[in-house]
Motif scaffolding. Sequence first.
Motif, PDB file in Angstrom:
ATOM      1  N   GLN A  21       0.668  -1.192  -0.070  1.00  0.00           N
ATOM      2  CA  GLN A  21       0.046  -0.223  -0.128  1.00  0.00           C
ATOM      3  C   GLN A  21       0.994   1.319  -0.220  1.00  0.00           C
ATOM      4  O   GLN A  21       0.248   2.464  -0.028  1.00  0.00           O
ATOM      5  CB  GLN A  21      -1.000  -0.069   1.266  1.00  0.00           C
ATOM      6  N   THR A  22       2.133   1.169  -0.203  1.00  0.00           N
ATOM      7  CA  THR A  22       3.089   2.288  -0.215  1.00  0.00           C
ATOM      8  C   THR A  22       3.111   2.547  -1.801  1.00  0.00           C
ATOM      9  O   THR A  22       2.477   2.074  -2.607  1.00  0.00           O
ATOM     10  CB  THR A  22       4.469   1.944   0.053  1.00  0.00           C
ATOM     11  N   GLY A 196       1.741  10.982   0.248  1.00  0.00           N
ATOM     12  CA  GLY A 196       1.096  10.310  -0.903  1.00  0.00           C
ATOM     13  C   GLY A 196       0.464   8.964  -0.517  1.00  0.00           C
ATOM     14  O   GLY A 196       0.914   8.447   0.758  1.00  0.00           O
ATOM     15  N   LEU A 197      -0.447   8.708  -1.365  1.00  0.00           N
ATOM     16  CA  LEU A 197      -1.400   7.573  -1.011  1.00  0.00           C
ATOM     17  C   LEU A 197      -1.352   6.473  -2.451  1.00  0.00           C
ATOM     18  O   LEU A 197      -1.137   7.003  -3.465  1.00  0.00           O
ATOM     19  CB  LEU A 197      -2.836   7.856  -0.767  1.00  0.00           C
ATOM     20  N   ASN A 198      -1.637   5.329  -1.892  1.00  0.00           N
ATOM     21  CA  ASN A 198      -1.428   4.300  -3.181  1.00  0.00           C
ATOM     22  C   ASN A 198      -2.512   4.538  -4.197  1.00  0.00           C
ATOM     23  O   ASN A 198      -2.385   3.974  -5.443  1.00  0.00           O
ATOM     24  CB  ASN A 198      -1.295   2.842  -2.637  1.00  0.00           C
ATOM     25  N   ASP A 199      -3.662   5.049  -3.890  1.00  0.00           N
ATOM     26  CA  ASP A 199      -4.560   5.410  -4.737  1.00  0.00           C
ATOM     27  C   ASP A 199      -4.346   6.680  -5.603  1.00  0.00           C
ATOM     28  O   ASP A 199      -5.106   6.944  -6.686  1.00  0.00           O
ATOM     29  CB  ASP A 199      -5.947   5.172  -4.479  1.00  0.00           C
ATOM     30  N   ASP A 200      -3.553   7.442  -5.252  1.00  0.00           N
ATOM     31  CA  ASP A 200      -3.152   8.618  -6.254  1.00  0.00           C
ATOM     32  C   ASP A 200      -2.749   8.300  -7.835  1.00  0.00           C
ATOM     33  O   ASP A 200      -2.034   7.335  -7.784  1.00  0.00           O
ATOM     34  CB  ASP A 200      -1.943   9.304  -5.616  1.00  0.00           C
ATOM     35  N   PRO A 220      -2.830   4.624 -11.133  1.00  0.00           N
ATOM     36  CA  PRO A 220      -2.765   5.217  -9.893  1.00  0.00           C
ATOM     37  C   PRO A 220      -1.329   4.477  -9.261  1.00  0.00           C
ATOM     38  O   PRO A 220      -1.039   3.331 -10.145  1.00  0.00           O
ATOM     39  CB  PRO A 220      -3.894   4.777  -9.028  1.00  0.00           C
ATOM     40  N   ASN A 221      -0.834   4.810  -8.292  1.00  0.00           N
ATOM     41  CA  ASN A 221       0.417   3.824  -7.786  1.00  0.00           C
ATOM     42  C   ASN A 221       0.243   2.461  -7.750  1.00  0.00           C
ATOM     43  O   ASN A 221       1.006   1.590  -8.018  1.00  0.00           O
ATOM     44  CB  ASN A 221       0.826   4.533  -6.376  1.00  0.00           C
ATOM     45  N   ASN A 222      -1.196   2.036  -7.046  1.00  0.00           N
ATOM     46  CA  ASN A 222      -1.269   0.766  -6.978  1.00  0.00           C
ATOM     47  C   ASN A 222      -0.977  -0.349  -8.038  1.00  0.00           C
ATOM     48  O   ASN A 222      -0.764  -1.469  -8.127  1.00  0.00           O
ATOM     49  CB  ASN A 222      -2.519   0.444  -6.164  1.00  0.00           C
ATOM     50  N   THR A 223      -1.506   0.257  -9.409  1.00  0.00           N
ATOM     51  CA  THR A 223      -1.381  -0.855 -10.505  1.00  0.00           C
ATOM     52  C   THR A 223       0.107  -0.678 -10.867  1.00  0.00           C
ATOM     53  O   THR A 223       0.769  -1.846 -11.110  1.00  0.00           O
ATOM     54  CB  THR A 223      -2.109  -0.210 -11.678  1.00  0.00           C
ATOM     55  N   LEU A 224       0.930   0.354 -10.705  1.00  0.00           N
ATOM     56  CA  LEU A 224       2.497   0.459 -11.100  1.00  0.00           C
ATOM     57  C   LEU A 224       2.969  -0.641 -10.043  1.00  0.00           C
ATOM     58  O   LEU A 224       3.863  -1.625 -10.262  1.00  0.00           O
ATOM     59  CB  LEU A 224       3.042   1.744 -10.823  1.00  0.00           C
ATOM     60  N   GLN A 225       2.706  -0.590  -8.579  1.00  0.00           N
ATOM     61  CA  GLN A 225       3.212  -1.313  -7.519  1.00  0.00           C
ATOM     62  C   GLN A 225       2.689  -2.893  -8.018  1.00  0.00           C
ATOM     63  O   GLN A 225       3.814  -3.739  -7.722  1.00  0.00           O
ATOM     64  CB  GLN A 225       2.608  -0.917  -6.414  1.00  0.00           C
ATOM     65  N   SER A 405      -7.287   2.378 -14.435  1.00  0.00           N
ATOM     66  CA  SER A 405      -8.461   2.828 -14.164  1.00  0.00           C
ATOM     67  C   SER A 405      -9.500   3.319 -15.352  1.00  0.00           C
ATOM     68  O   SER A 405     -10.692   3.441 -15.093  1.00  0.00           O
ATOM     69  CB  SER A 405      -8.250   4.034 -13.193  1.00  0.00           C
ATOM     70  N   GLY A 406      -8.985   3.387 -16.323  1.00  0.00           N
ATOM     71  CA  GLY A 406      -9.779   3.722 -17.452  1.00  0.00           C
ATOM     72  C   GLY A 406      -8.983   4.962 -18.494  1.00  0.00           C
ATOM     73  O   GLY A 406      -7.939   5.343 -18.059  1.00  0.00           O
ATOM     74  N   TYR A 407      -9.508   5.132 -19.427  1.00  0.00           N
ATOM     75  CA  TYR A 407      -9.217   6.227 -20.331  1.00  0.00           C
ATOM     76  C   TYR A 407      -9.427   7.813 -19.995  1.00  0.00           C
ATOM     77  O   TYR A 407     -10.378   7.870 -19.464  1.00  0.00           O
ATOM     78  CB  TYR A 407      -9.260   6.213 -21.747  1.00  0.00           C
TER      79      TYR A 407
END
Length: 548
Positions: A21-22, A196-200, A220-225, A405-407
Amino acid sequence: MNTNHFEFWPSSLSKSLTVPQTTIYDNLVISAKRYPDKTSIYYYGKSITYKQLLEEVEILAGYLEKSLGIEKQDRILLLMQNSPQYLISFFAILRLRAIVIPINPMSTTKDIAFYVNDCEIKHALVGQELYDKVKPLKKDTTLKNIIVATYSEYIDKNKVTNNFPTEVIEKPQPLSEDISWSNALSEAYQADYYNGLNDDIAVIPYTSGTTGIPKGCVHPNNTLQANTVGGALWLNVTADTVTLLTLPLFHVTGLIHSALAPILSGSTIVMMTRWDRDYAAEMMEEYGCSHWINISTMLIDFLSNPKLDNYDLSSLRTIGGGGAPLPAAVGEQLYERIGLRYIEGYGLSETISHTHFNPPNRPKLQCLGIPSFDVDARIIDLVTGNELGINEEGELIVNGPQVFSGYYNRDEENKESHVELDGKLFFRTGDIAKMDEEGYFFLVDRLKRMINASGFKVWPTEIESILYKHPAVQQACVVSAPDVKRGETVKAFIILKDDFIGKITENEIMEWSRNQIAAYKYPRIIEFTKTFPTTTSGKILWRKLQNS
């Protein structure tokens, strides 16, 4: 969801992944704390430690916030070739919880204007050699500020050789109205506290636009993570790994596998601004590179180097990539020359690199691999949308933690690009694929690229893979050509190996292919050429060849 592939899953890995979640920025902070004096980047003779990398990220972030007023969720244009400044810019933007808009350096001023207008961009970080493309946009778009980076400020000028690209040795040019990189970093600003948040939203890479207007893919950060952590685990990227970075960083595969995964692991990146097969081999030998993620065109060129046997490449443990299928003949050549099996993967901008990867201990040639951690991949019928079975060809759809998340601002396209199946929302890749009985996936071809010859479907990738088996063929690209009787027919552009130039004819290869391929599939037209038009990431621009 088919689980046949779990039988071949790497035994040391769990079949599911808990995504941290980082944030991506947190990864750099943690590695800098763990390994402050370790080299993060080697760049044309100069090394940058993790401590230095983080310090420069902090300084640039302070300038962007305090001097330019950049705030959370502002969209920032990043237009550079591979360089330390690219990664410093990337992490500085994320440090402010702003959004990176990475753009292909080959883009024209008109192209860049589209991205600026689409995202209402006010600020840009640009390589000096690209500055003239961007500067005119300050007159009639939302763009206000440009920071200009000169790559030579990060090289060891005492080690310059003929293999250094022109852009890398270019001296800083005076600026009349915009901000030089060195001036921005000379300020002593400190950015506000990071929370920062992981859904930014972290990055919005754009699709290539080969089948229409480019679309921004919101990540968002979480897809990259998900793919940064998953990719590092899958390919055993540790603190002692040395990765050769040759794919462009604006490209999702280069970003994830050659930059973000190594930084997560605290390992070392040997960075190249432009592809050069001799320099790549030199770097592998000098720095003991263990990992190299590439695209097939790079590997083909690398293996075609007549001087390759002069280099010590014994440090290499992992070679793989994606973006375009690797011909089976090339994979066999790699094994014969270097003793490594190619680990192919598959992904898209919409999935921030991979959804599939071949198991390192059991890869298959010309294969997308098996679904990655927590990915549900299916094949559906092009007409009915019904799920298909083993070895049936249809559209590949995916659901997983790395799906975007979408286009950006494209509501209609978001509806059209997704389908619901068994209560899950799947992304429609637009690629034709099939799955074998072991759960491995194979690309048949791109949906828009199919050739309709007298009513028969012909997939160019299949024909290309056969042409690569001919000893004279270095590269092949198959396209459609108009035909009075058949409607469309098969045409092959071929780059010959040096030893065969002038010693073989188009008709000879055509006759050879006639005995290898079904009658309706073999190329009726063959044209020799010296080069193919390609994207910066190495993908062959088949449409340009088809329209030439």
